[in-house]
Design a protein around this motif. Structure first.
Motif, short mmCIF file in Angstrom:
data_model
loop_
_atom_site.label_atom_id
_atom_site.label_comp_id
_atom_site.label_asym_id
_atom_site.label_seq_id
_atom_site.Cartn_x
_atom_site.Cartn_y
_atom_site.Cartn_z
N GLU A 275 -7.60 -45.19 13.36
CA GLU A 275 -9.33 -45.61 13.31
C GLU A 275 -9.59 -46.80 12.71
N THR A 276 -10.66 -47.47 12.50
CA THR A 276 -11.12 -48.53 11.63
C THR A 276 -12.19 -48.03 10.77
N SER A 277 -12.32 -48.57 9.57
CA SER A 277 -13.04 -48.38 8.44
C SER A 277 -13.91 -49.44 8.36
N THR A 278 -14.98 -49.64 7.77
CA THR A 278 -15.66 -50.68 7.04
C THR A 278 -15.69 -50.57 5.60
N THR B 264 -1.65 -51.30 7.02
CA THR B 264 -3.18 -51.06 7.04
C THR B 264 -3.55 -52.74 7.08
N THR C 169 -9.27 -56.70 9.26
CA THR C 169 -9.56 -57.27 10.86
C THR C 169 -10.28 -58.74 10.59
N GLY D 141 -13.46 -55.21 8.17
CA GLY D 141 -13.04 -54.16 9.03
C GLY D 141 -11.55 -53.90 8.19
N GLN E 8 -8.15 -51.84 9.41
CA GLN E 8 -7.51 -51.00 10.72
C GLN E 8 -6.46 -50.14 10.26
N THR E 9 -6.42 -48.93 10.47
CA THR E 9 -5.16 -48.01 9.91
C THR E 9 -4.17 -47.76 11.02
#
Length: 277
Positions: A73-76, A104, A107, A176, A178-179
């Protein structure tokens, strides 16, 4: 007698900068009266005057939303920085703590970046994962272009011709993250990644101040758990030829929205039924 005075920027004898540290000046005044050959004793008065340098300080706040995700999933991530002291010439916001790597990844910036009040230019310096840097200038309020390759971090510097980045001037930077499952060690179900951001302000005389802020990102290994309950009614013994009703209650729980349950198969262990849901 009233005298108007001003501090010099540099020592008149050595030329050294006088604005970067406190300077104490001792002033001595003398007075004497005279009539013909008669003179009074000399009266002396002292007064010290201290000039302090400008107060240079900054603040930084780092956050990650959501701060717990399933791998993939992606976090901000958001960094907020402010000039909390006197006016300065530059403000640099950095994310170079080693948070970004091959697993990690950064983005792109997810929103425009406003200059802090008084700044006249902005530039991003990407530190490429393979080595070297990439410099990307951007206008006030624009979203900087993404890097051409994976990065290990970045610096964003806002500059002004002089000390015109105002007190309380601030900026907000979002991007962003990306994990991937590769960050989770074998045998573990999750890992926590620490991300550190830094804000540095520098005055025209070279005096600077720095502030750091941390945020954690928990990355959970994707997984699904299934529970099943079975009931048979009537619960008592039945006579030959009578019917019984078997009911199954099944629930699937995923670690996050990233993991989707597509099918649940419930099978009677005695082979009496095969139910696909």
């Amino acid at each position: 007698v009233t005298l108007n005075v001003a501090q010099r920027g540099n020592d008149r004898n050595t030329g050294s900068d006088l604005s970067s540290a406190s300077q104490t000046i001792k002033n001595v005044a003398q007075a004497q009266t005279a009539k013909a050959d008669d003179k009074s004793p000399v009266a002396t008065a002292n007064a010290n005057y201290t000039v302090n340098p400008a107060n240079i300080s900054t603040s930084a706040t780092k956050s990650i939303t959501p701060n717990r995700v399933s791998a993939g999933e992606t976090s901000t991530s958001t960094i907020k920085a402010a000039n909390t002291g006197s006016a300065v010439k530059t403000m640099t916001v950095s994310d170079t703590s080693g948070f970004f790597d091959a697993n990690t990844t950064f983005t792109t910036f997810t929103a425009g970046i406003a200059y802090p009040s008084g700044a006249t230019s902005g530039v991003v310096v990407y530190h490429l994962l393979a080595g070297g840097t990439q410099t990307v200038p951007f206008n006030d309020g624009d979203t900087p272009a993404a890097p051409s390759a994976a990065i290990s971090g970045f610096d964003i510097t806002f500059s002004a011709p002089g000390n015109t980045i105002a007190p309380n001037a601030n900026t907000s930077i979002s991007f962003g993250v990306q994990t991937s499952e590769a960050v989770i060690a074998d045998g573990s179900t999750q890992t926590t990644l620490k991300n550190t951001a830094t804000s540095k302000v520098t005055a025209a005389n070279g005096v600077s101040a720095t502030k750091e802020s941390d945020a954690n990102l928990a990355v959970v290994k994707p997984g699904i758990t299934v529970t099943v309950d079975k009931t048979v009614k009537p619960a008592d013994n039945v006579q030959p030829g009578q019917s019984a009703v078997a009911a199954f209650k099944t629930q699937s729980t995923a670690t996050s929205d990233y993991v989707k349950t597509k099918q649940i198969v419930v099978e009677d262990s005695w082979g009496l039924s095969l139910i696909h849901i």
